[in-house]
Design an enzyme around this catalytic site. Structure first.
Site, mmCIF file in Angstrom:
data_model
loop_
_atom_site.group_PDB
_atom_site.id
_atom_site.type_symbol
_atom_site.label_atom_id
_atom_site.label_comp_id
_atom_site.label_asym_id
_atom_site.label_seq_id
_atom_site.Cartn_x
_atom_site.Cartn_y
_atom_site.Cartn_z
ATOM 1 N N GLN A 35 0.846 -1.208 0.000
ATOM 2 C CA GLN A 35 0.000 0.000 0.000
ATOM 3 C C GLN A 35 0.880 1.257 0.000
ATOM 4 O OE1 GLN A 35 -2.256 -1.279 3.392
ATOM 5 N NE2 GLN A 35 -0.389 -1.594 4.572
ATOM 6 N N ASP A 160 -8.001 -5.321 13.719
ATOM 7 C CA ASP A 160 -7.780 -3.875 13.619
ATOM 8 C C ASP A 160 -7.227 -3.603 12.220
ATOM 9 O OD1 ASP A 160 -5.503 -1.591 15.394
ATOM 10 O OD2 ASP A 160 -7.013 -1.261 13.823
ATOM 11 N N ASP A 163 -9.888 -0.782 5.717
ATOM 12 C CA ASP A 163 -11.251 -1.025 5.216
ATOM 13 C C ASP A 163 -11.284 -2.289 4.362
ATOM 14 O OD1 ASP A 163 -11.296 2.539 4.594
ATOM 15 O OD2 ASP A 163 -11.857 1.441 6.396
#
Ligand code: SAM
Length: 283
Positions: A35, A160, A163
């Protein structure tokens, strides 16, 4: 007011809303194997971490999320000795979990090591429990970790994650929940960040339906304020193998040895009562 480059803005196109923070400067940007991570220094919220354009954590308001992702579930479980955190790379949830003396092992399984290394640099206050002898940090895919986990090993699993897109997409489906259920002991409880009660009721319902199909028996969606995230109103959904969610170690919660800024034993009880907006839609 047109916001210039001195603002970071996350646009939530689908809901016609946006959230902006005034920034002093961008401190870091990199594309990892998984990412894009950005870190900003803001004028009023301290440091700000962004992943793939979405707000993740700020110095100023992360306590709301990290306290509510950890303390309600840990004071609900009768003896939370072994805790697994999936995601949580900024280490804020790990820090809250380790405040509980009952916790003997807290494993954090974060797919992207760079999130943790950048958090150590820009959010050191979230990482100051990383060297606790009870902590174990692993940098692998949580999906595989849970699939390979020993049956009944964990008391609590905290998801945790980012999205439900990209590397986190698989963390929101029945197959994964089935693996989580297998990895949990008989009083086991799963808690997962479940997005906004205002924007994402359908997702929350889909998550709970998938958890039910995976064999979980009891559910509760807690809500709490979280300015950084879309709508400013966030949630965490708990699921238990058996009906233990109304069990509350209230005395331990009231006499807790550590300070919190949002969680309290009174807040715990209130947060375990689902808001009518959710209760009307969920089972
Ligand atoms: N509080 C934030 C939120 O609610 O969006 C999440 C904090 S934490 C930064 C989210 C972490 O989940 C990220 O560091 C990301 O790398 C991690 N993650 C996403 N998919 C994952 C997976 N399959 N296994 C392990 N970690 C994952």
């Amino acid at each position: 007011m047109a916001l210039g480059k001195e603002w970071f803005t996350e646009v939530c196109e689908e809901h016609g809303s946006a959230f902006s923070l005034k920034v002093k400067q961008k401190l870091h940007e990199e594309q990892t194997e998984f990412q894009k991570i950005e870190v900003y220094d803001t004028t009023q919220f301290g440091k700000l971490m962004i992943i793939d354009g979405f707000t993740m954590v700020s110095t100023r308001d992360n306590f709301l999320y990290h306290e509510m992702m950890s303390h309600p579930v840990l004071y609900t479980h009768p003896a939370p000795n072994r805790v697994l955190i999936i995601g949580g790379g900024d280490c804020g949830t790990l820090k809250e979990v380790l405040k509980h003396p009952e916790v003997k092992l807290a494993q954090q399984v974060e797919i992207d090591e760079r999130v943790t290394r950048l958090s150590e640099q820009y959010f050191p206050e979230l990482c100051d429990s990383n060297n606790d002898p009870r902590a174990a940090l692993h940098f692998v895919d949580g999906l595989k970790w849970v699939k390979d986990a020993e049956a009944g090993y964990y008391d609590v699993i905290i998801i945790d994650s980012t999205d439900p897109i990209g590397p986190a997409e698989g963390l929101f489906n029945e197959a994964f929940y089935r693996d989580c259920r297998k990895a949990l002991g008989e009083n086991g409880i799963l808690v997962q960040q479940s997005e906004s009660p205002l924007y994402h009721v359908k997702l929350i319902k889909a998550m709970r339906d998938a958890m039910g199909k995976a064999g979980f028996e009891q559910f509760r969606t807690l809500d709490f304020p979280q300015p950084l995230y879309p709508s400013g109103w966030w949630s965490a959904t708990m699921a238990s193998k058996q009906g233990v969610l109304d069990h509350f170690r209230e005395e331990e919660s009231q006499n807790k040895s550590f300070a919190t800024l949002y969680y309290s034993s009174e807040r715990h009880k209130v947060s375990m009562v689902e808001v009518p907006l959710l209760a009307a839609v969920l089972d």
